[in-house]
Design an enzyme around this catalytic site. Structure first.
Site, PDB file in Angstrom:
ATOM      1  N   ASP A   2      -1.648   4.071   3.292  1.00  0.00           N
ATOM      2  CA  ASP A   2      -1.358   4.612   2.177  1.00  0.00           C
ATOM      3  C   ASP A   2      -0.996   3.686   1.106  1.00  0.00           C
ATOM      4  O   ASP A   2      -0.406   2.606   1.176  1.00  0.00           O
ATOM      5  CB  ASP A   2      -0.024   5.234   2.292  1.00  0.00           C
ATOM      6  N   ASN A  50      -9.173  14.664   3.538  1.00  0.00           N
ATOM      7  CA  ASN A  50      -9.539  13.641   2.433  1.00  0.00           C
ATOM      8  C   ASN A  50     -10.975  13.962   1.873  1.00  0.00           C
ATOM      9  O   ASN A  50     -11.437  13.427   0.978  1.00  0.00           O
ATOM     10  CB  ASN A  50      -9.766  12.266   3.027  1.00  0.00           C
TER      11      ASN A  50
HETATM   12  C1  FPP Z   1      -4.887   6.316   1.700  1.00  0.00           C
HETATM   13  O1  FPP Z   1      -4.521   5.973   0.451  1.00  0.00           O
HETATM   14  C2  FPP Z   1      -6.211   5.565   2.137  1.00  0.00           C
HETATM   15  C3  FPP Z   1      -7.312   6.220   2.418  1.00  0.00           C
HETATM   16  C4  FPP Z   1      -7.576   7.805   2.363  1.00  0.00           C
HETATM   17  C5  FPP Z   1      -8.718   5.472   2.515  1.00  0.00           C
HETATM   18  C6  FPP Z   1      -8.424   4.306   3.530  1.00  0.00           C
HETATM   19  C7  FPP Z   1      -9.692   3.681   3.623  1.00  0.00           C
HETATM   20  C8  FPP Z   1      -9.713   2.377   3.818  1.00  0.00           C
HETATM   21  C9  FPP Z   1      -8.496   1.244   3.848  1.00  0.00           C
HETATM   22  C10 FPP Z   1     -11.198   1.509   4.054  1.00  0.00           C
HETATM   23  C11 FPP Z   1     -11.992   1.927   4.942  1.00  0.00           C
HETATM   24  C12 FPP Z   1     -11.640   1.913   6.190  1.00  0.00           C
HETATM   25  C13 FPP Z   1     -11.868   0.875   7.329  1.00  0.00           C
HETATM   26  C14 FPP Z   1     -11.267   1.151   8.693  1.00  0.00           C
HETATM   27  C15 FPP Z   1     -12.542  -0.271   6.940  1.00  0.00           C
HETATM   28  P1  FPP Z   1      -4.393   6.570  -1.038  1.00  0.00           P
HETATM   29  O2  FPP Z   1      -5.990   6.606  -1.521  1.00  0.00           O
HETATM   30  O3  FPP Z   1      -4.119   8.030  -0.611  1.00  0.00           O
HETATM   31  O4  FPP Z   1      -3.443   5.889  -1.897  1.00  0.00           O
HETATM   32  P2  FPP Z   1      -2.616   6.803  -2.765  1.00  0.00           P
HETATM   33  O5  FPP Z   1      -1.614   7.336  -2.260  1.00  0.00           O
HETATM   34  O6  FPP Z   1      -1.780   5.350  -3.666  1.00  0.00           O
HETATM   35  O7  FPP Z   1      -3.314   7.509  -4.056  1.00  0.00           O
END
Ligand code: FPP
Length: 225
Positions: A2, A50
Site C-alpha cells: 500500500d 482493484n
Molecule cells: C496498492 O497501493 C498497490 C496496488 C494495488 C498495486 C501493487 C502492484 C505492484 C507493486 C506492482 C506489480 C506487482 C508485482 C508483484 C511486481 P495503492 O495504489 O492503493 O496506493 P495508495 O493507497 O497510495 O493509493
C-alpha cells in the site's frame, strides 16, 4: 503493498510510477525475506476489488507484474541459489491469457525451489477464495465423495489457494491503513498484525526487521491463556 499512489502523488508523478517503485521494493523485500530464513511470504499485488481502478492503472500494474515474471524466468539459472518458489493466489480466469500462461510457466519452473515460498496474490479476494472452496466442497458432496457431517477444517483448508501452506503468523500493512481488505481471511484467523505509516515504495529491510522484532515479542495464546 500500500501507498504506491500516494508516494507518486507526493512527487507529482503519475500513480504508475509509484507502482514501479513499489515493484522494486517487492523484489528487495522478497529477496531479503528469503535471505533471513522466512519460509513463506505473500505479497498482495492486486485484489478482486482493484478492477474498479482506471484501465490505464490496471494495465500498468499488470505490465509490471508481467515484467517481473519474465525477469524471474530469464534469471532462473543465476537466481537458483536464492531458492525462490513462486506461486500465485487468486482467480486467474480474469487475467489476460498471455500473462496467465507466463504465471503457469513460472510456477512450474520454480516448483522445486525449496528455500522460500513466495506467493503473489493477484485478482485475489479472501471471501471469493472461501466461496470457491465451498463450491468445490458442495460439488464433492453432490458426487457423494464427502458427507457434510464429517467435514473438517482441513477439508476447507486444502481447497484454499494456499493449499498445504501454513496459516499467516504476521500480517504487515504499510502506509497507515489498518484494514484487512479481504486478504487471506481464513489464513489470518490468528495472525499478529503490524502496521506502519511508511509508504510501500519507501519500505526498507529495517522496517521489515522492526515488524519481525515486534512479532517476536508478542504473546500468542491462540485463544488459550
Ligand atoms: C496498492 O497501493 C498497490 C496496488 C494495488 C498495486 C501493487 C502492484 C505492484 C507493486 C506492482 C506489480 C506487482 C508485482 C508483484 C511486481 P495503492 O495504489 O492503493 O496506493 P495508495 O493507497 O497510495 O493509493
Amino acid at each position: 503493498m500500500d501507498g504506491n499512489g500516494r508516494w507518486a502523488k507526493q512527487r507529482g508523478l503519475p500513480r504508475s510510477e509509484g507502482h514501479k517503485e513499489g515493484a522494486k521494493t517487492f523484489r528487495r523485500i522478497g529477496e531479503y525475506a528469503g535471505n533471513i530464513g522466512i519460509r513463506h511470504i505473500t505479497f498482495y499485488a492486486f485484489s478482486t476489488e482493484n478492477w474498479s481502478r482506471p484501465e490505464a492503472e490496471i494495465k500498468a500494474i499488470m505490465r509490471l507484474f508481467g515484467s517481473y515474471l519474465q525477469e524471474a524466468l530469464d534469471r532462473l539459472e543465476e537466481d537458483k541459489e536464492k531458492g525462490i518458489r513462486l506461486r500465485f493466489l487468486g482467480d486467474r480466469t480474469r487475467i489476460d491469457k498471455k500473462l496467465r500462461d507466463l504465471m503457469d510457466t513460472v510456477e512450474d519452473a520454480t516448483k522445486d525451489m525449496a528455500k522460500v515460498n513466495l506467493n503473489i496474490a493477484v485478482n485475489y479476494g479472501g471471501q471469493q477464495e472461501i466461496l470457491h472452496a465451498v463450491q468445490t466442497i458442495a460439488a464433492d458432496a453432490q458426487k457423494g465423495l464427502l458427507s457434510p457431517e464429517n467435514l473438517t477444517l482441513a477439508d476447507v483448508e486444502k481447497r484454499l489457494y494456499t493449499g498445504d501452506q501454513p496459516p499467516v503468523d504476521l500480517l504487515i500493512r504499510p502506509s497507515g491503513e489498518q484494514r484487512l481488505s479481504n486478504f487471506l481471511l481464513w489464513q489470518c484467523a490468528y495472525a499478529e498484525f503490524w502496521y506502519s505509516d511508511v509508504l510501500w515504495p519507501d519500505f526498507t529491510e529495517r522496517d521489515f526487521d522492526e515488524a519481525l522484532l515486534a512479532f517476536r515479542n508478542r504473546n500468542r495464546r491462540f485463544g488459550g491463556i
